[in-house]
Design a protein around this motif. Sequence first.
Motif, PDB file in Angstrom:
ATOM      1  N   MET A   1      40.743 -82.127 -25.663  1.00  0.00           N
ATOM      2  CA  MET A   1      41.065 -82.411 -24.273  1.00  0.00           C
ATOM      3  C   MET A   1      40.154 -81.599 -23.346  1.00  0.00           C
ATOM      4  SD  MET A   1      44.625 -81.558 -22.269  1.00  0.00           S
ATOM      5  CE  MET A   1      45.605 -82.279 -23.566  1.00  0.00           C
ATOM      6  N   ILE A   2      39.707 -82.202 -22.309  1.00  0.00           N
ATOM      7  CA  ILE A   2      38.919 -81.490 -21.301  1.00  0.00           C
ATOM      8  C   ILE A   2      39.749 -81.432 -20.031  1.00  0.00           C
ATOM      9  CG2 ILE A   2      36.834 -81.487 -19.891  1.00  0.00           C
ATOM     10  CD1 ILE A   2      36.282 -81.080 -22.837  1.00  0.00           C
ATOM     11  N   ARG A   3      39.917 -80.228 -19.547  1.00  0.00           N
ATOM     12  CA  ARG A   3      40.775 -80.070 -18.386  1.00  0.00           C
ATOM     13  C   ARG A   3      40.159 -79.048 -17.429  1.00  0.00           C
ATOM     14  NH1 ARG A   3      46.681 -80.429 -18.135  1.00  0.00           N
ATOM     15  NH2 ARG A   3      46.828 -80.492 -20.400  1.00  0.00           N
ATOM     16  N   GLU A   4      40.235 -79.338 -16.152  1.00  0.00           N
ATOM     17  CA  GLU A   4      39.756 -78.380 -15.158  1.00  0.00           C
ATOM     18  C   GLU A   4      40.767 -77.254 -15.026  1.00  0.00           C
ATOM     19  OE1 GLU A   4      38.741 -80.183 -11.442  1.00  0.00           O
ATOM     20  OE2 GLU A   4      38.704 -78.240 -10.410  1.00  0.00           O
ATOM     21  N   VAL A   5      40.279 -76.017 -14.998  1.00  0.00           N
ATOM     22  CA  VAL A   5      41.208 -74.895 -14.915  1.00  0.00           C
ATOM     23  C   VAL A   5      40.911 -74.009 -13.706  1.00  0.00           C
ATOM     24  CG1 VAL A   5      41.602 -74.795 -17.401  1.00  0.00           C
ATOM     25  CG2 VAL A   5      39.792 -73.426 -16.378  1.00  0.00           C
ATOM     26  N   THR A   6      41.941 -73.322 -13.279  1.00  0.00           N
ATOM     27  CA  THR A   6      41.789 -72.324 -12.232  1.00  0.00           C
ATOM     28  C   THR A   6      41.830 -70.958 -12.892  1.00  0.00           C
ATOM     29  OG1 THR A   6      42.966 -73.724 -10.694  1.00  0.00           O
ATOM     30  CG2 THR A   6      42.788 -71.402 -10.112  1.00  0.00           C
ATOM     31  N   MET A   7      40.909 -70.093 -12.518  1.00  0.00           N
ATOM     32  CA  MET A   7      40.905 -68.753 -13.086  1.00  0.00           C
ATOM     33  C   MET A   7      40.909 -67.734 -11.960  1.00  0.00           C
ATOM     34  SD  MET A   7      38.932 -68.796 -16.560  1.00  0.00           S
ATOM     35  CE  MET A   7      37.662 -67.702 -16.026  1.00  0.00           C
ATOM     36  N   TYR A   8      41.432 -66.564 -12.273  1.00  0.00           N
ATOM     37  CA  TYR A   8      41.328 -65.456 -11.340  1.00  0.00           C
ATOM     38  C   TYR A   8      40.626 -64.315 -12.031  1.00  0.00           C
ATOM     39  CZ  TYR A   8      43.834 -67.675  -7.640  1.00  0.00           C
ATOM     40  OH  TYR A   8      44.173 -68.523  -6.638  1.00  0.00           O
ATOM     41  N   ARG A   9      39.843 -63.588 -11.248  1.00  0.00           N
ATOM     42  CA  ARG A   9      39.040 -62.510 -11.773  1.00  0.00           C
ATOM     43  C   ARG A   9      39.537 -61.186 -11.203  1.00  0.00           C
ATOM     44  NH1 ARG A   9      32.702 -63.103 -11.473  1.00  0.00           N
ATOM     45  NH2 ARG A   9      33.255 -64.294 -13.325  1.00  0.00           N
ATOM     46  N   ALA A  10      39.843 -60.248 -12.099  1.00  0.00           N
ATOM     47  CA  ALA A  10      40.139 -58.893 -11.658  1.00  0.00           C
ATOM     48  C   ALA A  10      38.802 -58.181 -11.598  1.00  0.00           C
ATOM     49  CB  ALA A  10      41.072 -58.201 -12.647  1.00  0.00           C
ATOM     50  N   THR A  23      44.372 -68.062 -15.487  1.00  0.00           N
ATOM     51  CA  THR A  23      45.708 -68.251 -14.959  1.00  0.00           C
ATOM     52  C   THR A  23      45.616 -68.782 -13.535  1.00  0.00           C
ATOM     53  OG1 THR A  23      47.681 -67.108 -14.175  1.00  0.00           O
ATOM     54  CG2 THR A  23      45.685 -65.801 -14.327  1.00  0.00           C
ATOM     55  N   PRO A  24      46.523 -69.660 -13.150  1.00  0.00           N
ATOM     56  CA  PRO A  24      46.503 -70.162 -11.778  1.00  0.00           C
ATOM     57  C   PRO A  24      47.196 -69.212 -10.802  1.00  0.00           C
ATOM     58  CG  PRO A  24      48.216 -71.271 -13.007  1.00  0.00           C
ATOM     59  CD  PRO A  24      47.505 -70.350 -13.981  1.00  0.00           C
ATOM     60  N   PHE A  25      47.655 -68.072 -11.284  1.00  0.00           N
ATOM     61  CA  PHE A  25      48.397 -67.151 -10.427  1.00  0.00           C
ATOM     62  C   PHE A  25      47.665 -65.817 -10.266  1.00  0.00           C
ATOM     63  CE2 PHE A  25      51.529 -69.705 -12.835  1.00  0.00           C
ATOM     64  CZ  PHE A  25      51.974 -70.487 -11.782  1.00  0.00           C
ATOM     65  N   PRO A  26      47.197 -65.509  -9.071  1.00  0.00           N
ATOM     66  CA  PRO A  26      46.472 -64.255  -8.873  1.00  0.00           C
ATOM     67  C   PRO A  26      47.298 -63.032  -9.244  1.00  0.00           C
ATOM     68  CG  PRO A  26      46.965 -65.321  -6.764  1.00  0.00           C
ATOM     69  CD  PRO A  26      47.292 -66.303  -7.846  1.00  0.00           C
ATOM     70  N   ALA A  27      48.615 -63.087  -9.045  1.00  0.00           N
ATOM     71  CA  ALA A  27      49.461 -61.938  -9.373  1.00  0.00           C
ATOM     72  C   ALA A  27      49.450 -61.659 -10.882  1.00  0.00           C
ATOM     73  CB  ALA A  27      50.878 -62.168  -8.882  1.00  0.00           C
ATOM     74  N   TRP A  28      49.316 -62.707 -11.692  1.00  0.00           N
ATOM     75  CA  TRP A  28      49.262 -62.513 -13.141  1.00  0.00           C
ATOM     76  C   TRP A  28      48.008 -61.756 -13.519  1.00  0.00           C
ATOM     77  CZ3 TRP A  28      50.998 -67.204 -16.572  1.00  0.00           C
ATOM     78  CH2 TRP A  28      52.343 -67.504 -16.268  1.00  0.00           C
ATOM     79  N   ALA A  29      46.886 -62.181 -12.952  1.00  0.00           N
ATOM     80  CA  ALA A  29      45.618 -61.518 -13.264  1.00  0.00           C
ATOM     81  C   ALA A  29      45.719 -60.039 -12.917  1.00  0.00           C
ATOM     82  CB  ALA A  29      44.478 -62.175 -12.483  1.00  0.00           C
ATOM     83  N   ARG A  30      46.295 -59.745 -11.775  1.00  0.00           N
ATOM     84  CA  ARG A  30      46.458 -58.365 -11.338  1.00  0.00           C
ATOM     85  C   ARG A  30      47.377 -57.599 -12.299  1.00  0.00           C
ATOM     86  NH1 ARG A  30      50.455 -56.128  -9.193  1.00  0.00           N
ATOM     87  NH2 ARG A  30      50.337 -54.253  -7.929  1.00  0.00           N
ATOM     88  N   ASN A  31      48.506 -58.222 -12.642  1.00  0.00           N
ATOM     89  CA  ASN A  31      49.469 -57.542 -13.507  1.00  0.00           C
ATOM     90  C   ASN A  31      48.933 -57.306 -14.911  1.00  0.00           C
ATOM     91  OD1 ASN A  31      51.254 -57.486 -11.406  1.00  0.00           O
ATOM     92  ND2 ASN A  31      52.524 -59.181 -12.137  1.00  0.00           N
ATOM     93  N   ILE A  32      48.208 -58.278 -15.450  1.00  0.00           N
ATOM     94  CA  ILE A  32      47.667 -58.116 -16.799  1.00  0.00           C
ATOM     95  C   ILE A  32      46.572 -57.050 -16.801  1.00  0.00           C
ATOM     96  CG2 ILE A  32      46.464 -59.265 -18.694  1.00  0.00           C
ATOM     97  CD1 ILE A  32      47.791 -61.895 -17.692  1.00  0.00           C
TER      98      ILE A  32
END
Length: 67
Positions: A1-10, A23-32
Amino acid sequence: MIREVTMYRAECDGCKCYIDFPTPFPAWARNIAISNCGWKEINGKLYCLICQKHNKEKDEYKPKNKD
Ligand SMILES: [Zn+2]
């Protein structure tokens, strides 16, 4: 499957190194980044392991190059 993704960069506010999180959630990137990678949020900015310094007397973290 090819799918467009959203990523966040710490990104470290000190040395500008970064970790990309799929992850589509900036708070997740920060928390991880903080809980799994040992990064610290200091005065609203993010610092990687190399760019943070622990002050044992005050038990607080500071950016390494500002001392
Ligand atoms: Zn850094």
